[in-house]
Design a protein around this motif. Sequence first.
Motif, mmCIF file in Angstrom:
data_model
loop_
_atom_site.group_PDB
_atom_site.id
_atom_site.type_symbol
_atom_site.label_atom_id
_atom_site.label_comp_id
_atom_site.label_asym_id
_atom_site.label_seq_id
_atom_site.Cartn_x
_atom_site.Cartn_y
_atom_site.Cartn_z
ATOM 1 N N SER A 116 0.836 -1.208 0.000
ATOM 2 C CA SER A 116 0.000 0.000 0.000
ATOM 3 C C SER A 116 0.869 1.256 0.000
ATOM 4 C CB SER A 116 -0.907 -0.005 1.233
ATOM 5 O OG SER A 116 -1.624 1.214 1.325
ATOM 6 N N PHE A 117 1.934 1.233 0.778
ATOM 7 C CA PHE A 117 2.847 2.376 0.828
ATOM 8 C C PHE A 117 3.520 2.590 -0.532
ATOM 9 C CE2 PHE A 117 7.153 4.060 2.014
ATOM 10 C CZ PHE A 117 6.725 5.318 2.425
ATOM 11 N N MET A 118 3.933 1.490 -1.188
ATOM 12 C CA MET A 118 4.556 1.589 -2.508
ATOM 13 C C MET A 118 3.593 2.187 -3.525
ATOM 14 S SD MET A 118 6.556 -2.099 -2.611
ATOM 15 C CE MET A 118 7.143 -1.911 -4.298
ATOM 16 N N THR A 119 2.353 1.755 -3.469
ATOM 17 C CA THR A 119 1.345 2.279 -4.402
ATOM 18 C C THR A 119 1.129 3.771 -4.195
ATOM 19 O OG1 THR A 119 0.210 0.138 -4.440
ATOM 20 C CG2 THR A 119 -1.048 2.056 -5.173
ATOM 21 N N ASP A 120 1.073 4.189 -2.941
ATOM 22 C CA ASP A 120 0.890 5.622 -2.637
ATOM 23 C C ASP A 120 2.094 6.442 -3.112
ATOM 24 O OD1 ASP A 120 -1.543 5.058 -1.494
ATOM 25 O OD2 ASP A 120 -0.781 5.026 0.564
ATOM 26 N N LEU A 121 3.292 5.904 -2.924
ATOM 27 C CA LEU A 121 4.491 6.632 -3.363
ATOM 28 C C LEU A 121 4.499 6.826 -4.875
ATOM 29 C CD1 LEU A 121 7.367 5.019 -1.223
ATOM 30 C CD2 LEU A 121 6.402 7.313 -0.965
ATOM 31 N N GLN A 122 4.023 5.827 -5.609
ATOM 32 C CA GLN A 122 4.049 5.904 -7.063
ATOM 33 C C GLN A 122 3.138 6.994 -7.620
ATOM 34 O OE1 GLN A 122 3.088 1.799 -7.759
ATOM 35 N NE2 GLN A 122 5.215 1.219 -8.196
ATOM 36 N N GLN A 123 2.238 7.502 -6.784
ATOM 37 C CA GLN A 123 1.357 8.587 -7.227
ATOM 38 C C GLN A 123 2.058 9.943 -7.209
ATOM 39 O OE1 GLN A 123 -1.507 7.358 -8.393
ATOM 40 N NE2 GLN A 123 -0.651 5.418 -7.637
ATOM 41 N N LEU A 124 3.196 10.036 -6.517
ATOM 42 C CA LEU A 124 3.931 11.301 -6.463
ATOM 43 C C LEU A 124 4.642 11.554 -7.785
ATOM 44 C CD1 LEU A 124 5.559 11.029 -2.902
ATOM 45 C CD2 LEU A 124 3.501 12.304 -3.550
ATOM 46 N N PRO A 125 4.546 12.759 -8.334
ATOM 47 C CA PRO A 125 5.180 13.030 -9.641
ATOM 48 C C PRO A 125 6.703 12.925 -9.605
ATOM 49 C CG PRO A 125 4.348 15.057 -8.637
ATOM 50 C CD PRO A 125 3.805 13.919 -7.824
ATOM 51 N N GLU A 126 7.308 13.119 -8.414
ATOM 52 C CA GLU A 126 8.771 13.051 -8.308
ATOM 53 C C GLU A 126 9.301 11.618 -8.286
ATOM 54 O OE1 GLU A 126 7.433 16.609 -5.727
ATOM 55 O OE2 GLU A 126 6.783 14.555 -6.160
ATOM 56 N N VAL A 127 8.420 10.647 -8.056
ATOM 57 C CA VAL A 127 8.834 9.245 -7.945
ATOM 58 C C VAL A 127 8.845 8.587 -9.318
ATOM 59 C CG1 VAL A 127 8.229 6.987 -6.993
ATOM 60 C CG2 VAL A 127 8.045 9.033 -5.565
ATOM 61 N N SER A 151 8.457 15.864 2.849
ATOM 62 C CA SER A 151 7.238 16.199 3.587
ATOM 63 C C SER A 151 6.025 15.460 2.998
ATOM 64 C CB SER A 151 7.016 17.708 3.579
ATOM 65 O OG SER A 151 6.764 18.175 2.271
ATOM 66 N N LYS A 152 5.997 15.312 1.668
ATOM 67 C CA LYS A 152 4.927 14.546 1.027
ATOM 68 C C LYS A 152 5.006 13.072 1.422
ATOM 69 C CE LYS A 152 4.709 17.414 -3.191
ATOM 70 N NZ LYS A 152 4.885 17.384 -4.674
ATOM 71 N N MET A 153 6.226 12.540 1.404
ATOM 72 C CA MET A 153 6.416 11.135 1.771
ATOM 73 C C MET A 153 6.062 10.885 3.232
ATOM 74 S SD MET A 153 9.923 10.066 -0.239
ATOM 75 C CE MET A 153 9.883 9.665 -1.992
ATOM 76 N N GLU A 154 6.409 11.838 4.078
ATOM 77 C CA GLU A 154 6.082 11.690 5.500
ATOM 78 C C GLU A 154 4.578 11.680 5.725
ATOM 79 O OE1 GLU A 154 7.384 13.542 9.843
ATOM 80 O OE2 GLU A 154 7.851 14.645 7.996
ATOM 81 N N ALA A 155 3.850 12.484 4.943
ATOM 82 C CA ALA A 155 2.389 12.500 5.060
ATOM 83 C C ALA A 155 1.807 11.138 4.680
ATOM 84 C CB ALA A 155 1.810 13.603 4.168
ATOM 85 N N ILE A 156 2.359 10.533 3.604
ATOM 86 C CA ILE A 156 1.906 9.198 3.201
ATOM 87 C C ILE A 156 2.255 8.177 4.281
ATOM 88 C CG2 ILE A 156 2.243 7.354 1.519
ATOM 89 C CD1 ILE A 156 2.780 9.527 -0.582
ATOM 90 N N TRP A 157 3.475 8.297 4.825
ATOM 91 C CA TRP A 157 3.931 7.378 5.883
ATOM 92 C C TRP A 157 2.984 7.430 7.082
ATOM 93 C CZ3 TRP A 157 8.418 4.215 6.270
ATOM 94 C CH2 TRP A 157 8.675 3.716 7.553
ATOM 95 N N LYS A 158 2.645 8.622 7.515
ATOM 96 C CA LYS A 158 1.778 8.759 8.698
ATOM 97 C C LYS A 158 0.396 8.195 8.444
ATOM 98 C CE LYS A 158 4.190 12.643 10.859
ATOM 99 N NZ LYS A 158 4.137 14.072 11.256
ATOM 100 N N LYS A 159 -0.048 8.252 7.172
ATOM 101 C CA LYS A 159 -1.354 7.668 6.834
ATOM 102 C C LYS A 159 -1.300 6.143 6.903
ATOM 103 C CE LYS A 159 -2.538 7.337 2.484
ATOM 104 N NZ LYS A 159 -2.861 5.886 2.288
#
Length: 802
Positions: free
Chosen positions: A487-498, A642-650
């Motif tokens: 789930s974390f990997m999927t969320d990260l892939q939505q970031l344009p920088e990834v 900061s974007k990644m940390e927000a995903i992590w906390k979720k």
Amino acid sequence: MFKNYFRTTFRLLLKNKTFSFINIIGLAIGTLCCLYIVLYVVDQYSYDKHHKNEKDIYRLTTYLYLTGDKHTMATASPPIAPAIKHDFPEVEQFTRVIPTLGVSRHLLKFKDKSIYEKEAFLVDSTFFEIFTYHFISGSPATAMAQPYSIVLGKPLADKIFGNEDPMGKIIEVDNSWGKESLKVTGVIDESLGKSHIHAAFFLSLNGYGEGLRSNNVWTGNNFTYSYLKLQPGASATALEAKFPAFLNKYAQADLKARGMEKKQFLQPITSIHTTSGYEVEAGKVVSSSFLYILLLIAILIQVIACINFMNLSTARASKRAKEVGVRKVIGAGRKSLILQFLSESFSLSLIGVLIGLPLLIMALPWLNQLTQADITLSFLTHYEIWLALAGVVLVTGLLAGSYPAFYLSAFDAIKVIKGNFKSHISASGIRRALVVFQFALSIILIVSILVIYNQLSFIKNRDLGFNANQKLVFTFYTDDTKAKMSSFMTDLQQLPEVKGVTKTTGIPGQATYFNWGVFLAGGNLTTSVNQENVTTDEYFIKTMGIQLASGRDFHLYDSGKVIINQTLAKRLGLSVETAPGTKLYTEDNGRNYEIAGVMKDFNYQSLHEAISPFMLIYNANNRSAGNIMVNVDSKNYQVLLSKMEAIWKKDFPAVPFDYAFLDSQVQQQYQTEITLSRIINSFTGIAILISCLGLFGLAAFSAEQRTKEIAVRKVLGASVPGLVQMLSNDFVKLVAISFLIATPVAWWAMNKWLQSFVYRIDLSWWIFALAGLLALGIAIFTVSFQAIRAAIANPVKSLRTE
């Protein structure tokens, strides 16, 4: 008599303030550096010397030769140590220490507190019978007696329990092995001394690590650090001689079937921390050659400071010649004169040490940061340090004052008083020789700086076969967090920088814990090739930027497929072009593979080592894959993180946000070299500063001696640049001679150091030329200050007494 000596010394210090300042500051700085390095080296050699009967404690090491691969291992197979204890009466006790393999960190929970800790070991119940720790709570005799016990280090105990008594409390330990409740049976600290086995806590093998404790494989599974305590007076050499027959008794058939040669050796426990070369150590070790280099630097700096003293003392000899003559006329013998000058030398040395000691105390935080050490002021409470300081005073005083004392005391009284004296040994010749030696040392150190810098730059910029830049690493330590990795990997892939995300069991730059032999159809274990491997998914190759030499990348659901490197293909006798599609077999018939592709060789481990056989195994659902690597493209990491940390906390609301940069982790493999570079850079600067102080004093003396000559030349029309050149020429010649002497020595030393790297730079001529030019520039700059001052002086003042 001695009172008179010291009174004379004090008057000379006040009369010659410049020369006294140069001597004292040079000796103080030299003493500061020398003493700190000695303290650092002594501290490194102090590991494990506090254990009771430490001379009888040995680690069981392993030499393994398997199908062309040689391994020198700090570990052994689990059943070997217990069997040695059973078979040999000269062994009093054994214990095994097992790192928590594949577990990067542990989550410890008590009530509402949760703490991550990394350093932990599984140990036998006999651990505290062999190793001596200070027990704040509990007893070493009973700490590991019961299953599911845990002994905490004091810092961890304070974090979890504060002022509450931890004894008997139940802690939940959660990691990739699962969750387990453990009882606190002891709290320890390292106040007795440092050990190579440094841990935040120790877990009982009995119960928690039962599967590892009962492992009965004699040939493989070399994952335990095994220790033997011999009976008093027993010979380790004699015991070692019995090991070949011992291994044949228990493992001969298995070793033959595997085509393996295995030998066991005993390593004294006190040598572990300062011996490098073993695979996968229990803790950080420091190379003995590194410590020898530091001691050499300490000696060189102190010698350079002593050379300053000798040079300036002999340079001032003519000023004291009549003093020597008068003393001899009124009855002073050569012995008393020697004592006089040596007392002056010892006095200056003592003053230098007394000034250097508080300077060392003030510089201690910076020096500790430089060396990554933790030397404290407690060293002042050790009588050995004060004996060492007394030794520094005596040796420095004798070394620095011996030549001036014997040189000055040899003057003929009548000739001296008449103003006509010569020594059978040329003082100026000695001074020149010492300046040459001093700058030769400086040039060697400058060459060292340049070579180490270029090698580290080469390491940093070398194409490793994968791209370590802009890669973030996230590591997961518990089953709960691993369950949400997808789930974390999927969320990260939505970031344009990834640009890519992959899941893997291993990270480049870290030790691989998985390896076994593979062979082709028709082969067996005796023809197998040992390879290290990482289990991963279909995104690893793309994310890491690894190039394929043939075949294809992993596809989704590629179960049983592997990608091997070129080295493994070559060792198996396969052509890189035709290897895809080939079957690989292992000792376990249920674990066979098919080669999907061959990747170009890349440096998974450090450049100290040659590329070894390696392969990637496809298993996208592997529960042991606790790492995520993310390929990003960003110029603003603060925003991205900061974007990644927000995903992590979720996804992981109860877990601290934790990440690392891959390029930083790769560079950590060269921490010893980086530390050495910092040390040599700093101490070389100090050595050059001391050399310049001495050169400054000699230039001042030379200018003073030639004051009238300079005045006459000016009156006759000599220019300031011409006079500066004249005064500098002698020193420039000495630096040139220093360069010729230093170059072959520096080449030999640096060539030896570079041998520790499989991949290394070539020693180019420009490195030595640059070192020589830097030394020459430093010397000219130092001398020119005094030369210009003498050249622009008013000649009338110099000649008015003529």
